[in-house]
Scaffold this motif. Structure first.
Motif, PDB file in Angstrom:
ATOM      1  N   PHE A 119      71.178 -22.180  76.173  1.00  0.00           N
ATOM      2  CA  PHE A 119      70.249 -22.700  77.176  1.00  0.00           C
ATOM      3  C   PHE A 119      68.835 -22.172  76.964  1.00  0.00           C
ATOM      4  O   PHE A 119      67.864 -22.787  77.370  1.00  0.00           O
ATOM      5  N   ARG A 174      83.990 -16.147  81.800  1.00  0.00           N
ATOM      6  CA  ARG A 174      85.139 -16.235  82.706  1.00  0.00           C
ATOM      7  C   ARG A 174      86.145 -17.285  82.212  1.00  0.00           C
ATOM      8  O   ARG A 174      87.345 -17.057  82.234  1.00  0.00           O
ATOM      9  N   ARG A 191      62.053 -18.486  87.052  1.00  0.00           N
ATOM     10  CA  ARG A 191      62.952 -19.390  87.786  1.00  0.00           C
ATOM     11  C   ARG A 191      63.127 -18.998  89.237  1.00  0.00           C
ATOM     12  O   ARG A 191      63.491 -19.833  90.068  1.00  0.00           O
ATOM     13  N   THR A 249      70.826 -27.225  77.211  1.00  0.00           N
ATOM     14  CA  THR A 249      71.477 -27.727  78.434  1.00  0.00           C
ATOM     15  C   THR A 249      70.553 -28.664  79.225  1.00  0.00           C
ATOM     16  O   THR A 249      70.905 -29.085  80.323  1.00  0.00           O
ATOM     17  N   GLN A 250      69.396 -28.962  78.658  1.00  0.00           N
ATOM     18  CA  GLN A 250      68.444 -29.848  79.367  1.00  0.00           C
ATOM     19  C   GLN A 250      68.312 -31.203  78.689  1.00  0.00           C
ATOM     20  O   GLN A 250      67.442 -32.000  79.049  1.00  0.00           O
ATOM     21  N   ALA A 283      76.764 -15.745  78.590  1.00  0.00           N
ATOM     22  CA  ALA A 283      76.716 -16.081  80.017  1.00  0.00           C
ATOM     23  C   ALA A 283      78.019 -15.708  80.733  1.00  0.00           C
ATOM     24  O   ALA A 283      79.107 -16.061  80.276  1.00  0.00           O
ATOM     25  N   PRO A 284      77.919 -14.988  81.866  1.00  0.00           N
ATOM     26  CA  PRO A 284      79.123 -14.487  82.538  1.00  0.00           C
ATOM     27  C   PRO A 284      80.113 -15.583  82.950  1.00  0.00           C
ATOM     28  O   PRO A 284      81.325 -15.405  82.789  1.00  0.00           O
ATOM     29  N   ASN A 285      79.649 -16.710  83.475  1.00  0.00           N
ATOM     30  CA  ASN A 285      80.605 -17.737  83.903  1.00  0.00           C
ATOM     31  C   ASN A 285      81.265 -18.442  82.730  1.00  0.00           C
ATOM     32  O   ASN A 285      82.406 -18.895  82.837  1.00  0.00           O
ATOM     33  N   GLU A 315      81.357 -26.000  86.807  1.00  0.00           N
ATOM     34  CA  GLU A 315      81.828 -24.934  87.706  1.00  0.00           C
ATOM     35  C   GLU A 315      83.049 -24.245  87.081  1.00  0.00           C
ATOM     36  O   GLU A 315      84.116 -24.846  86.923  1.00  0.00           O
ATOM     37  N   SER A 316      82.851 -22.990  86.741  1.00  0.00           N
ATOM     38  CA  SER A 316      83.872 -22.263  85.979  1.00  0.00           C
ATOM     39  C   SER A 316      85.227 -22.253  86.683  1.00  0.00           C
ATOM     40  O   SER A 316      86.265 -22.370  86.024  1.00  0.00           O
ATOM     41  N   GLY A 342      72.519 -28.677  84.577  1.00  0.00           N
ATOM     42  CA  GLY A 342      72.077 -28.159  83.275  1.00  0.00           C
ATOM     43  C   GLY A 342      72.574 -26.743  83.023  1.00  0.00           C
ATOM     44  O   GLY A 342      71.844 -25.913  82.481  1.00  0.00           O
ATOM     45  N   GLN A 343      73.821 -26.489  83.421  1.00  0.00           N
ATOM     46  CA  GLN A 343      74.368 -25.142  83.248  1.00  0.00           C
ATOM     47  C   GLN A 343      75.688 -25.191  82.502  1.00  0.00           C
ATOM     48  O   GLN A 343      76.387 -26.203  82.499  1.00  0.00           O
ATOM     49  N   VAL A 344      76.021 -24.068  81.894  1.00  0.00           N
ATOM     50  CA  VAL A 344      77.343 -23.888  81.289  1.00  0.00           C
ATOM     51  C   VAL A 344      78.161 -22.990  82.205  1.00  0.00           C
ATOM     52  O   VAL A 344      77.577 -22.222  82.989  1.00  0.00           O
ATOM     53  N   PRO A 345      79.481 -23.060  82.144  1.00  0.00           N
ATOM     54  CA  PRO A 345      80.293 -23.858  81.230  1.00  0.00           C
ATOM     55  C   PRO A 345      80.483 -25.290  81.723  1.00  0.00           C
ATOM     56  O   PRO A 345      80.360 -25.562  82.916  1.00  0.00           O
TER      57      PRO A 345
HETATM   58  N1  LIG Z   1      78.668 -21.699  89.641  1.00  0.00           N
HETATM   59  C1  LIG Z   1      78.534 -22.008  88.233  1.00  0.00           C
HETATM   60  C2  LIG Z   1      77.393 -21.176  87.683  1.00  0.00           C
HETATM   61  C3  LIG Z   1      76.972 -21.617  86.311  1.00  0.00           C
HETATM   62  C4  LIG Z   1      75.835 -20.768  85.796  1.00  0.00           C
HETATM   63  O1  LIG Z   1      75.152 -20.048  86.551  1.00  0.00           O
HETATM   64  N2  LIG Z   1      75.615 -20.864  84.493  1.00  0.00           N
HETATM   65  C5  LIG Z   1      74.593 -20.078  83.906  1.00  0.00           C
HETATM   66  C6  LIG Z   1      75.196 -19.104  82.909  1.00  0.00           C
HETATM   67  S1  LIG Z   1      76.356 -17.984  83.675  1.00  0.00           S
HETATM   68  C7  LIG Z   1      73.654 -20.993  83.132  1.00  0.00           C
HETATM   69  O2  LIG Z   1      74.068 -21.973  82.545  1.00  0.00           O
HETATM   70  N3  LIG Z   1      72.376 -20.656  83.144  1.00  0.00           N
HETATM   71  C8  LIG Z   1      71.410 -21.352  82.380  1.00  0.00           C
HETATM   72  C9  LIG Z   1      70.450 -22.115  83.225  1.00  0.00           C
HETATM   73  O3  LIG Z   1      70.590 -22.121  84.470  1.00  0.00           O
HETATM   74  O4  LIG Z   1      69.533 -22.693  82.615  1.00  0.00           O
HETATM   75  C10 LIG Z   1      79.845 -21.725  87.493  1.00  0.00           C
HETATM   76  O5  LIG Z   1      80.659 -20.923  87.995  1.00  0.00           O
HETATM   77  O6  LIG Z   1      80.080 -22.301  86.432  1.00  0.00           O
END
Ligand SMILES: N[C@@H](CCC(=O)N[C@@H](CS)C(=O)NCC(=O)O)C(=O)O
Length: 203
Positions: A33, A14, A122, A38-39, A9-11, A65-66, A50-53
């Motif tokens: 995920f 980062r 999604r 993440t859920q 995952a790009p963030n 939020e990265s 439910g997102q990383v990081p």
């Molecule tokens: N704005 C958030 C974006 C986080 C984000 O989009 N995470 C993505 C991976 S880069 C993720 O967890 N996606 C899995 C999902 O949404 O289920 C940040 O900068 O951390």
């Protein structure tokens, strides 16, 4: 501290790249995920999106939020500074980070959102949006090329900052959606070659 992370995952990348630039190591947990990691209730309690990081602190608080995570890590590992030092320098890096995120990274991310099979369930994918965002992205690389034509090595000045890492995140997403910086944009190409050669690129 514990970083909840994802291999691709790009963030999440980062934040890992930020740590490499700091030559810092923190315990890391890789979550997938794709498998629903993440859920879970525990993960959603840390980040309701439910997102990383996610960075879990020793007192149990969690940050998502990265960029917020990078800001916290800056306070824990101050050298080298990646968020600027003086009042003007910090605001300048903030300005460039926002430009790299809002103008470049988000634009190429929209190409991914509207084309990649992963997002098909999604997002209401609209191919025309992806095409329009590709045009916008090309125009923004051209804008950046003009702006850094003064020869500065990094987007916010003489030293690498978090704004470059955000620009590198845009390049990571470009690789995923198979888009390149146009060859004739020599100043951006020089910056791109330099940042792709850094150890943090392989974080
Ligand atoms: N704005 C958030 C974006 C986080 C984000 O989009 N995470 C993505 C991976 S880069 C993720 O967890 N996606 C899995 C999902 O949404 O289920 C940040 O900068 O951390």
């Amino acid at each position: 501290m514990k970083l909840y992370n994802h291999a691709m995952a790009p963030n999440a990348w980062r934040v890992r790249a930020f740590l490499v630039e700091k030559t810092a190591n923190i315990p890391t947990v890789t979550v997938e995920f794709e498998k629903g990691d993440t859920q879970t209730p525990d993960f959603l309690a840390m980040n309701s999106l439910g997102q990383v990081p996610v960075l879990e602190l020793d007192d149990g608080k969690a940050l998502a939020e990265s960029i917020a995570i990078c800001r916290y890590l800056e306070s824990q590992f101050p050298e080298p500074s990646l968020f600027g030092t003086t009042a003007h320098g910090q605001a300048w890096v903030e300005m460039w980070n926002r430009r790299m995120e809002l103008l470049l990274m988000n634009t190429v991310a929209n190409v991914g959102l509207h084309t990649l099979p992963f997002f098909a369930t999604r997002v209401n994918q609209v191919p025309e949006v992806a095409e329009a965002q590709k045009e916008t992205l090309a125009a923004r690389w051209a804008w950046l090329n003009e702006d850094i034509a003064d020869g500065r090595p990094f987007v916010a000045g003489d030293t690498l900052s978090v704004a470059d890492l955000t620009g590198m995140t845009a390049l990571k997403i470009c690789d995923i959606v198979e888009l390149s910086v146009p060859e004739d944009l020599s100043h951006v190409k020089k910056w791109e070659n330099a940042v792709r050669a850094r150890p943090s690129w392989s974080a």
